[in-house]
Design an enzyme around this catalytic site. Structure first.
Site, mmCIF file in Angstrom:
data_model
loop_
_atom_site.group_PDB
_atom_site.id
_atom_site.type_symbol
_atom_site.label_atom_id
_atom_site.label_comp_id
_atom_site.label_asym_id
_atom_site.label_seq_id
_atom_site.Cartn_x
_atom_site.Cartn_y
_atom_site.Cartn_z
ATOM 1 N N ARG A 234 0.854 -1.187 0.000
ATOM 2 C CA ARG A 234 0.000 0.000 0.000
ATOM 3 C C ARG A 234 0.891 1.238 0.000
ATOM 4 N NH1 ARG A 234 -3.439 -2.632 -1.775
ATOM 5 N NH2 ARG A 234 -5.534 -3.032 -0.990
ATOM 6 N N ASP A 258 4.469 -0.556 -6.975
ATOM 7 C CA ASP A 258 3.204 -0.844 -7.654
ATOM 8 C C ASP A 258 2.083 -0.011 -7.039
ATOM 9 O OD1 ASP A 258 1.631 -2.392 -9.572
ATOM 10 O OD2 ASP A 258 0.703 -3.316 -7.810
ATOM 11 N N HIS A 295 -0.529 -0.185 -9.818
ATOM 12 C CA HIS A 295 -1.352 -1.105 -9.019
ATOM 13 C C HIS A 295 -1.860 -2.274 -9.892
ATOM 14 C CE1 HIS A 295 -3.616 -1.107 -4.970
ATOM 15 N NE2 HIS A 295 -3.541 -2.344 -5.427
HETATM 16 P P1 NAD Z 1 -1.750 -11.037 5.028
HETATM 17 O O1 NAD Z 1 -2.744 -10.546 6.022
HETATM 18 O O2 NAD Z 1 -1.750 -12.492 4.660
HETATM 19 O O3 NAD Z 1 -0.272 -10.678 5.546
HETATM 20 C C1 NAD Z 1 0.063 -9.452 6.115
HETATM 21 C C2 NAD Z 1 1.165 -9.699 7.134
HETATM 22 O O4 NAD Z 1 1.595 -8.439 7.656
HETATM 23 C C3 NAD Z 1 0.688 -10.560 8.332
HETATM 24 O O5 NAD Z 1 1.583 -11.634 8.544
HETATM 25 C C4 NAD Z 1 0.675 -9.556 9.491
HETATM 26 O O6 NAD Z 1 0.976 -10.165 10.745
HETATM 27 C C5 NAD Z 1 1.784 -8.615 9.060
HETATM 28 N N1 NAD Z 1 1.755 -7.339 9.764
HETATM 29 C C6 NAD Z 1 0.689 -6.685 10.304
HETATM 30 N N2 NAD Z 1 1.109 -5.567 10.923
HETATM 31 C C7 NAD Z 1 2.456 -5.523 10.786
HETATM 32 C C8 NAD Z 1 3.462 -4.619 11.218
HETATM 33 N N3 NAD Z 1 3.146 -3.522 11.949
HETATM 34 N N4 NAD Z 1 4.754 -4.866 10.905
HETATM 35 C C9 NAD Z 1 5.079 -5.976 10.190
HETATM 36 N N5 NAD Z 1 4.166 -6.879 9.754
HETATM 37 C C10 NAD Z 1 2.876 -6.653 10.052
HETATM 38 O O7 NAD Z 1 -1.915 -10.114 3.751
HETATM 39 P P2 NAD Z 1 -1.422 -10.445 2.262
HETATM 40 O O8 NAD Z 1 -2.514 -11.135 1.523
HETATM 41 O O9 NAD Z 1 -0.072 -11.037 2.302
HETATM 42 O O10 NAD Z 1 -1.358 -8.947 1.666
HETATM 43 C C11 NAD Z 1 -0.371 -8.030 2.087
HETATM 44 C C12 NAD Z 1 -0.749 -6.654 1.561
HETATM 45 O O11 NAD Z 1 -0.615 -6.642 0.135
HETATM 46 C C13 NAD Z 1 -2.224 -6.289 1.796
HETATM 47 O O12 NAD Z 1 -2.346 -5.600 3.019
HETATM 48 C C14 NAD Z 1 -2.584 -5.408 0.635
HETATM 49 O O13 NAD Z 1 -2.556 -4.054 1.083
HETATM 50 C C15 NAD Z 1 -1.478 -5.643 -0.381
HETATM 51 N N6 NAD Z 1 -1.995 -6.120 -1.679
HETATM 52 C C16 NAD Z 1 -1.584 -5.461 -2.806
HETATM 53 C C17 NAD Z 1 -2.041 -5.894 -4.059
HETATM 54 C C18 NAD Z 1 -1.592 -5.228 -5.345
HETATM 55 O O14 NAD Z 1 -2.194 -5.472 -6.394
HETATM 56 N N7 NAD Z 1 -0.541 -4.428 -5.335
HETATM 57 C C19 NAD Z 1 -2.927 -6.978 -4.126
HETATM 58 C C20 NAD Z 1 -3.312 -7.627 -2.951
HETATM 59 C C21 NAD Z 1 -2.845 -7.188 -1.727
#
Ligand code: NAD
Length: 336
Positions: A234, A258, A295
């Site tokens: 994000r 991205d 994105h």
């Molecule tokens: P997920 O919930 O499986 O994993 C997120 C991880 O971050 C978890 O292990 C959580 O414990 C950890 N986390 C939470 N707070 C934290 C902190 N303060 N410091 C360090 N780690 C922390 O989520 P995911 O499916 O792996 O997705 C990750 C991110 O990718 C999403 O939040 C979303 O914003 C982003 N995303 C981007 C796209 C894109 O097209 N660019 C698509 C999907 C998701």
């Protein structure tokens, strides 16, 4: 159920209509983003389907609720743009698609890393202009370099697994450790250690108050000279102005994005005939060692199909009085 679909692009329509042949809802597509100004379009719709840059703050949620909306079905994984507390108070159900294709995002992440490491973006343009000189294209191999993964959930763990395949040394930081990462040789360290030791740092944690501008001047000062920084999570995880300063000083050796903190005014639209008004973004585009994609990390055939099917399955479950699998409430969000 009648669903008002916001921020509709032709590909959204195609995949949602295909999935709806099974689901049988009535989909009405609107091109504008959902904002306070556009929410009257949803008057009388019990369900609204929204995306990453739609605005679902307290005011919009209240207006939707007053006009009959009871379900917001997000067709994405992130939900940082939804005021979950207000939704809970209003009794609005919010659903999302938590894991439509973490591989799509992880593979795009590694694509950015490889392109930057071997300067493929520059090579592509050169060869098209008949310039086959190699000066300025000197790259580095990933093996033996230290990759720091911040956030080792679904996407971060897969990105780490792919990087392990390149024989990178893996460091990780998360508020909750993932055994899958340790089983491939990843070592959890403090954020400061990760900053100090990593040759490349990739962000995969969600945007929550604790991670807002996680990468700022102070964090950058702790990193290695010439570090590669990647963000496919994000935009607001990064203080972009601090990153521009670090690119100018050479602290950041290469940057792959991205997502961008002010992307709502830019991404998903064809602005090629307009002058970009965002000076910080325009400055980033001038660096030879920066690659920005708009994105698109999620944007694969498999992911769009899964997003459409699971979004509509959430609506169907809600309509049938069951708890949709993708339901998200303020209480469920981990507050590290
Ligand atoms: P997920 O919930 O499986 O994993 C997120 C991880 O971050 C978890 O292990 C959580 O414990 C950890 N986390 C939470 N707070 C934290 C902190 N303060 N410091 C360090 N780690 C922390 O989520 P995911 O499916 O792996 O997705 C990750 C991110 O990718 C999403 O939040 C979303 O914003 C982003 N995303 C981007 C796209 C894109 O097209 N660019 C698509 C999907 C998701």
């Amino acid at each position: 159920m009648d669903i008002a679909v916001f921020s509709t692009k032709p590909y959204d329509r195609q995949f949602l209509e295909e999935a709806n042949q099974q689901a049988g809802h009535r989909l009405v597509f609107f091109e504008p983003r959902l904002t306070q100004q556009t929410c009257p379009l949803a008057d009388g719709f019990p369900a609204v389907c929204a995306f990453v840059n739609d605005e679902l703050d307290a005011g919009v949620l209240l207006t939707l609720w007053k006009h009959g909306t009871r379900l917001i079905a997000m067709r994405c994984a992130g939900f940082n743009n939804v005021d979950l507390r207000s939704a809970g108070q209003l009794g609005l159900t919010i659903t999302r698609v938590p894991a439509y294709s973490p591989r799509a995002v992880a593979e795009h992440t590694v694509g950015l890393i490889l392109a930057l490491a071997r300067k493929l973006h520059k090579a592509y343009n050169r060869v098209r202009e008949g310039n086959f000189a190699l000066d300025g294209l000197l790259g580095f191999e990933l093996n033996g370099h230290t990759a720091g993964v911040i956030g080792t959930g679904k996407i971060g763990a897969i990105a780490a697994q792919i990087l392990a395949g390149f024989d990178c040394r893996l460091l990780a930081h998360d508020v909750a450790e993932n055994p899958a990462l340790q089983s491939i040789g990843g070592r959890y360290v403090t954020l400061d250690e990760l900053f100090a030791q990593s040759d490349l740092i990739t962000l995969h944690c969600p945007l929550v108050p604790q991670t807002f501008h996680l990468i700022n001047d102070e964090a950058l000062a702790k990193m290695k000279q010439g570090v590669m920084l990647i963000n496919t999570s994000r935009g607001k995880l990064i203080d972009t102005e601090a990153v521009v300063r670090a690119l100018k000083s050479g602290k950041i050796g290469s940057l792959g994005l991205d997502v961008y903190e002010e992307e709502a005014d830019l991404f998903f639209e064809d602005l090629s005939n307009r002058v970009i008004q965002d000076d910080v973004f325009a400055r980033m585009l001038t660096f030879p060692n920066v690659i920005i994609t708009g994105h698109q990390a999620f944007f694969t055939h498999r992911a769009l199909q899964a997003i459409a099917e699971e979004t509509l399955a959430n609506v169907t479950a809600f309509e049938q009085g069951q708890a949709p699998l993708g339901t998200i409430t303020a209480a469920m969000v981990k507050r590290p």
